[in-house]
Design an enzyme around this catalytic site. Structure first.
Site, PDB file in Angstrom:
ATOM      1  N   PRO A   1      35.576  55.115  -8.531  1.00 22.60           N
ATOM      2  CA  PRO A   1      34.804  53.969  -8.043  1.00 22.60           C
ATOM      3  C   PRO A   1      34.776  53.925  -6.520  1.00 22.60           C
ATOM      4  O   PRO A   1      35.777  54.210  -5.861  1.00 22.60           O
ATOM      5  CB  PRO A   1      35.540  52.765  -8.627  1.00 22.60           C
ATOM      6  N   HIS A   2      33.619  53.595  -5.992  1.00 22.81           N
ATOM      7  CA  HIS A   2      33.434  53.479  -4.552  1.00 22.81           C
ATOM      8  C   HIS A   2      32.330  52.469  -4.302  1.00 22.81           C
ATOM      9  O   HIS A   2      31.599  52.097  -5.216  1.00 22.81           O
ATOM     10  CB  HIS A   2      33.085  54.838  -3.928  1.00 22.81           C
ATOM     11  N   GLY A   3      32.208  52.035  -3.080  1.00 25.65           N
ATOM     12  CA  GLY A   3      31.266  50.976  -2.750  1.00 25.65           C
ATOM     13  C   GLY A   3      29.831  51.448  -2.625  1.00 25.65           C
ATOM     14  O   GLY A   3      29.533  52.639  -2.597  1.00 25.65           O
TER      15      GLY A   3
END
Length: 141
Positions: free
Chosen positions: A59-61
């Site tokens: 997960p990343h922005g």
């Protein structure tokens, strides 16, 4: 890039959102991102699953979330019992935040490490942060 205090082992998560929040909170606690980055990570997950295969989710922005990144950082949440990422089981949730596209190099090295199922299993079954760090150091993370 990966540090002992950024690794938590033997966690449980009832949902991918819970796992993402745990990974994001580590990044906040380490001073890599502002708290708003966690919301950006959750927003990204709504658009596209960050499950990569071999038990790994990264997960990343969103692009908009980059304004919440203070410095590049990496967090690792080991979930041996697995957590559902849209029909796929993630056992390692790697939160990532990159400043000035530094995360692209990190992602490449993570992809190389986890492309080998044997390496993925070593991370999934690791009993200490030191074991995981040793694996990552072999990939120069």
């Amino acid at each position: 890039m990966i540090q002992k205090e950024n690794i938590v082992l033997n966690q449980t998560a009832s949902s991918k959102e819970e796992a993402i929040k745990k990974a994001g909170q580590i990044l906040v606690d380490q001073g890599a991102v502002e708290a708003a980055y966690i919301d950006s990570m959750l927003e990204r997950e709504k658009v596209v699953s960050t499950f990569m295969g071999n038990g790994l989710a990264i997960p990343h922005g969103t692009d908009e979330g980059k304004t919440s990144v203070i410095k590049s950082g990496l967090s690792l949440v080991q979930v041996p019992g697995g957590v559902d990422f849209d029909g796929n089981e993630a056992k390692v949730v790697l939160g990532i935040a990159g400043k000035n596209n530094e995360h692209l190099e990190m992602l490449q090295k993570i992809a190389v490490l986890f492309s080998e199922e044997e390496n993925a299993e070593k991370v999934i079954n690791a009993s200490s942060a030191d074991e995981i760090i040793a694996l990552f150091e072999n990939e120069d993370l």
